[in-house]
Scaffold this motif. Structure first.
Motif, PDB file in Angstrom:
ATOM      1  N   LEU A 142       0.834  -1.204   0.000  1.00 43.58           N
ATOM      2  CA  LEU A 142       0.000   0.000   0.000  1.00 43.58           C
ATOM      3  C   LEU A 142       0.868   1.253   0.000  1.00 43.58           C
ATOM      4  N   GLY A 143       1.966   1.214   0.769  1.00 44.44           N
ATOM      5  CA  GLY A 143       2.856   2.367   0.822  1.00 44.44           C
ATOM      6  C   GLY A 143       3.570   2.609  -0.494  1.00 44.44           C
ATOM      7  N   ILE A 144       4.034   1.543  -1.146  1.00 39.23           N
ATOM      8  CA  ILE A 144       4.707   1.695  -2.433  1.00 39.23           C
ATOM      9  C   ILE A 144       3.751   2.251  -3.471  1.00 39.23           C
ATOM     10  N   SER A 145       2.540   1.703  -3.529  1.00 36.40           N
ATOM     11  CA  SER A 145       1.578   2.135  -4.538  1.00 36.40           C
ATOM     12  C   SER A 145       1.183   3.594  -4.365  1.00 36.40           C
ATOM     13  N   ALA A 146       0.708   3.941  -3.190  1.00 34.28           N
ATOM     14  CA  ALA A 146       0.230   5.310  -2.970  1.00 34.28           C
ATOM     15  C   ALA A 146       1.376   6.271  -2.721  1.00 34.28           C
ATOM     16  N   GLY A 147       2.289   5.904  -1.809  1.00 35.59           N
ATOM     17  CA  GLY A 147       3.391   6.795  -1.479  1.00 35.59           C
ATOM     18  C   GLY A 147       4.353   6.956  -2.631  1.00 35.59           C
ATOM     19  N   GLY A 148       4.786   5.826  -3.197  1.00 36.17           N
ATOM     20  CA  GLY A 148       5.706   5.900  -4.329  1.00 36.17           C
ATOM     21  C   GLY A 148       5.083   6.588  -5.514  1.00 36.17           C
ATOM     22  N   GLY A 149       3.832   6.226  -5.830  1.00 40.15           N
ATOM     23  CA  GLY A 149       3.167   6.814  -6.988  1.00 40.15           C
ATOM     24  C   GLY A 149       2.903   8.301  -6.829  1.00 40.15           C
ATOM     25  N   CYS A 150       2.208   8.663  -5.755  1.00 43.52           N
ATOM     26  CA  CYS A 150       1.878  10.076  -5.541  1.00 43.52           C
ATOM     27  C   CYS A 150       3.130  10.914  -5.325  1.00 43.52           C
ATOM     28  N   GLY A 151       4.113  10.344  -4.632  1.00 43.22           N
ATOM     29  CA  GLY A 151       5.330  11.090  -4.377  1.00 43.22           C
ATOM     30  C   GLY A 151       6.127  11.350  -5.636  1.00 43.22           C
ATOM     31  N   VAL A 263      10.945  18.398  -2.359  1.00 46.30           N
ATOM     32  CA  VAL A 263      11.409  17.662  -1.178  1.00 46.30           C
ATOM     33  C   VAL A 263      10.220  17.164  -0.369  1.00 46.30           C
ATOM     34  N   PHE A 264       9.237  18.035  -0.172  1.00 50.93           N
ATOM     35  CA  PHE A 264       8.001  17.674   0.523  1.00 50.93           C
ATOM     36  C   PHE A 264       7.404  16.416  -0.113  1.00 50.93           C
ATOM     37  N   ALA A 265       7.268  16.435  -1.444  1.00 49.41           N
ATOM     38  CA  ALA A 265       6.652  15.307  -2.152  1.00 49.41           C
ATOM     39  C   ALA A 265       7.523  14.061  -2.083  1.00 49.41           C
ATOM     40  N   LEU A 266       8.825  14.233  -2.260  1.00 48.73           N
ATOM     41  CA  LEU A 266       9.723  13.080  -2.259  1.00 48.73           C
ATOM     42  C   LEU A 266       9.737  12.391  -0.906  1.00 48.73           C
ATOM     43  N   VAL A 267       9.793  13.176   0.171  1.00 47.19           N
ATOM     44  CA  VAL A 267       9.775  12.589   1.512  1.00 47.19           C
ATOM     45  C   VAL A 267       8.419  11.950   1.794  1.00 47.19           C
ATOM     46  N   GLN A 272       5.742   7.310   3.157  1.00 52.59           N
ATOM     47  CA  GLN A 272       4.528   6.498   3.079  1.00 52.59           C
ATOM     48  C   GLN A 272       4.899   5.029   2.949  1.00 52.59           C
ATOM     49  N   ILE A 273       5.929   4.743   2.186  1.00 57.29           N
ATOM     50  CA  ILE A 273       6.427   3.371   2.091  1.00 57.29           C
ATOM     51  C   ILE A 273       6.967   2.920   3.443  1.00 57.29           C
ATOM     52  N   ALA A 274       7.745   3.789   4.080  1.00 61.07           N
ATOM     53  CA  ALA A 274       8.298   3.451   5.393  1.00 61.07           C
ATOM     54  C   ALA A 274       7.193   3.217   6.414  1.00 61.07           C
ATOM     55  N   THR A 275       6.141   4.035   6.357  1.00 62.38           N
ATOM     56  CA  THR A 275       5.022   3.867   7.289  1.00 62.38           C
ATOM     57  C   THR A 275       4.377   2.499   7.125  1.00 62.38           C
ATOM     58  N   GLY A 276       4.149   2.094   5.873  1.00 62.43           N
ATOM     59  CA  GLY A 276       3.579   0.771   5.638  1.00 62.43           C
ATOM     60  C   GLY A 276       4.452  -0.324   6.206  1.00 62.43           C
ATOM     61  N   ARG A 277       5.777  -0.186   5.999  1.00 67.19           N
ATOM     62  CA  ARG A 277       6.686  -1.208   6.503  1.00 67.19           C
ATOM     63  C   ARG A 277       6.709  -1.212   8.022  1.00 67.19           C
ATOM     64  N   ILE A 278       6.747  -0.020   8.616  1.00 68.75           N
ATOM     65  CA  ILE A 278       6.734   0.091  10.075  1.00 68.75           C
ATOM     66  C   ILE A 278       5.472  -0.550  10.643  1.00 68.75           C
ATOM     67  N   MET A 279       4.326  -0.290  10.016  1.00 66.40           N
ATOM     68  CA  MET A 279       3.072  -0.833  10.524  1.00 66.40           C
ATOM     69  C   MET A 279       2.964  -2.335  10.306  1.00 66.40           C
ATOM     70  N   GLY A 323       3.129  11.711   4.639  1.00 69.32           N
ATOM     71  CA  GLY A 323       3.349  10.311   4.295  1.00 69.32           C
ATOM     72  C   GLY A 323       2.804   9.373   5.360  1.00 69.32           C
ATOM     73  N   GLY A 324       3.002   9.736   6.627  1.00 64.51           N
ATOM     74  CA  GLY A 324       2.469   8.910   7.702  1.00 64.51           C
ATOM     75  C   GLY A 324       0.960   8.884   7.718  1.00 64.51           C
ATOM     76  N   GLN A 325       0.346  10.024   7.447  1.00 67.13           N
ATOM     77  CA  GLN A 325      -1.120  10.100   7.460  1.00 67.13           C
ATOM     78  C   GLN A 325      -1.736   9.243   6.365  1.00 67.13           C
ATOM     79  N   PHE A 326      -1.258   9.396   5.144  1.00 65.45           N
ATOM     80  CA  PHE A 326      -1.831   8.626   4.042  1.00 65.45           C
ATOM     81  C   PHE A 326      -1.402   7.174   4.072  1.00 65.45           C
ATOM     82  N   GLY A 327      -0.229   6.889   4.640  1.00 65.24           N
ATOM     83  CA  GLY A 327       0.176   5.498   4.780  1.00 65.24           C
ATOM     84  C   GLY A 327      -0.646   4.757   5.818  1.00 65.24           C
ATOM     85  N   ALA A 328      -1.079   5.472   6.843  1.00 72.75           N
ATOM     86  CA  ALA A 328      -1.826   4.833   7.921  1.00 72.75           C
ATOM     87  C   ALA A 328      -3.264   4.529   7.536  1.00 72.75           C
ATOM     88  N   LEU A 329      -3.896   5.384   6.746  1.00 75.41           N
ATOM     89  CA  LEU A 329      -5.336   5.252   6.488  1.00 75.41           C
ATOM     90  C   LEU A 329      -5.722   3.887   5.922  1.00 75.41           C
TER      91      LEU A 329
END
Length: 416
Positions: A142-151, A263-267, A272-279, A323-329
């Motif tokens: 989920l983090g790769i798809s949304a975070g990687g894509g949107c970022g 930078v905002f977008a890249l982070v 978001q990927i990191a959040t998915g992995r952490i969770m 990234g944390g907010q959208f990764g968590a949802l």
């Protein structure tokens, strides 16, 4: 060396397609570039910034109405066709913005159509596909798809649009974004995007379980998640779309503002990927709380920092928060409510998030028009982030702690 794309009907192919689709969704193609068009449109037609930001309210209103309906539809009929039609229509709608002739009504009408197609090809719809395909490491996917894509899209599209706007004007910026979507993204989505139920893999995967939207809405977790994510993601996304004008009003160049946005977008993407992995690894929803607090620190730097290193740091901290907010949802939804009715639940929750996304930019510009400064509005965004962090502290731990366990079923019974 031969470069190959993942095969159709495979997890790799679906993950690639959903990541690409997210890279040209509303967040990168509209929100991330919004600040680049805000000042040129205002200067060309004499519109106030608040009236231009009103289109984000239209995006919010249309999304709030349509996401639950689209979510319910894709739970029954699959998401592939909806996503393909939505991406195509979104691209044409963005191109139509280049025809804006000074009529605010026409501008709003075009954005209404854009919003409908954007909801059909929105991140929650792609997340439904990912949630269906992935059992293990779902948070990471989920983090790769949304975070990687949107970022990635939020880095590439603003840079491309900035070059076009500064070289040929704002109309060329809209046409360039549309052409990228139609020529690059649409053909690959058509080839690679597949629903789990329509693929041969469906026979080897367990049937999905989970709460209906009505059952989920009877639990306290539903409302805590909804309010926390709406407060956090709504406010942080509003800041994201206004980084360029915020810094321009402080005397920084458009190039500096675009660098901070990148930078905002890249982070945001990486985190978001990191959040998915952490969770996936740490079984508590409270891991998202520090990310909200980092976003507050980022707001302070964005408004007060004098040099580019601190401004870049502020953009990075805000990216961690978003990234944390959208990764968590999506992860919270899968863990607390299951995936059988994932589309309906995330559609309802995302309607609240996008309503906040549409409302807060208007409030930012209303404050600016009244006070000639964004600072009071940024204080309000910071307060909303702190409130969201407090709400996350009230969430109970997940009901199943076994490492590697599949999170398909609902983890709590609906309250009756």
């Amino acid at each position: 060396m031969t470069v190959t794309t993942p095969p159709r009907g495979s997890k790799g192919g679906v993950l690639f397609a959903c990541t690409l689709g997210n890279s040209v969704s509303v967040t990168p193609a509209v929100h991330a570039v919004f600040g680049l068009f805000l000042v040129p449109l205002s200067e060309t037609f004499g519109w106030s910034r608040a009236s231009i930001s009103g289109v984000l309210g239209i995006l919010a209103l249309v999304g709030a109405v349509t996401y639950p309906l689209i979510g319910r539809h894709i739970d029954r009929a699959g998401a592939r066709t909806t996503l393909l039609v939505g991406t195509f229509g979104l691209a044409l709608s963005i191109a139509a913005l280049a025809l804006t002739n000074g009529s605010l009504f026409q501008f709003y009408a075009t954005f209404t159509v854009l919003a409908a197609f954007g909801a059909m090809a929105g991140t929650p719809i792609f997340q439904k596909v990912i949630a269906d395909w992935f059992d293990k490491n779902r948070g990471t996917a989920l983090g790769i798809s949304a975070g990687g894509g949107c970022g990635i899209g939020s880095v590439v599209l603003p840079v491309m649009a900035a070059v076009l706007v500064q070289t040929w004007g704002w109309r060329a910026g809209y046409l360039g974004i549309s052409a990228f979507m139609l020529v690059v993204a649409q053909p690959l989505l058509f080839v690679l995007l597949r629903d789990r139920a329509a693929s041969g893999a469906a026979d080897t995967m367990r049937p999905r379980e989970g709460m209906t939207l009505g059952e989920a809405a009877q639990t306290p977790m539903f409302w805590l998640i909804l309010l926390a994510l709406a407060a956090g993601a709504g406010g942080t996304t509003a800041v994201f779309s206004h980084v360029v004008p915020i810094l321009s009003d402080r005397g920084f160049s458009v190039a500096a503002g675009t660098a901070v946005v990148s930078v905002f977008a890249l982070v945001t993407s990486g985190w978001q990927i990191a959040t998915g992995r952490i969770m996936d690894k740490i079984q508590t929803p409270r891991v998202a709380v520090p990310m909200y607090l980092m976003a507050v620190a980022g707001l302070v730097l964005l408004e007060t920092a004098q040099g580019m290193p601190l401004l870049i740091a502020g953009g990075a901290l805000l990216g961690i928060g978003l990234g944390g907010q959208f990764g968590a949802l999506p992860y919270f939804i899968a863990r607390y409510f299951g995936t059988r009715h994932f589309g309906s639940v995330i559609g309802a929750m995302y309607s609240a998030v996008i309503a906040a996304q549409g409302t807060t930019p208007i409030l930012l510009d209303l404050v600016f028009d009244a006070r000639h400064s964004y600072r009071p509005a940024l204080v309000g965004v910071g307060a909303a982030l702190l409130a969201g962090a407090l709400l996350l502290m009230l969430l109970p731990r997940y009901g199943r702690e076994a490492e590697g366990a599949d999170a398909d079923g609902p983890l709590f019974a609906a309250a009756h």
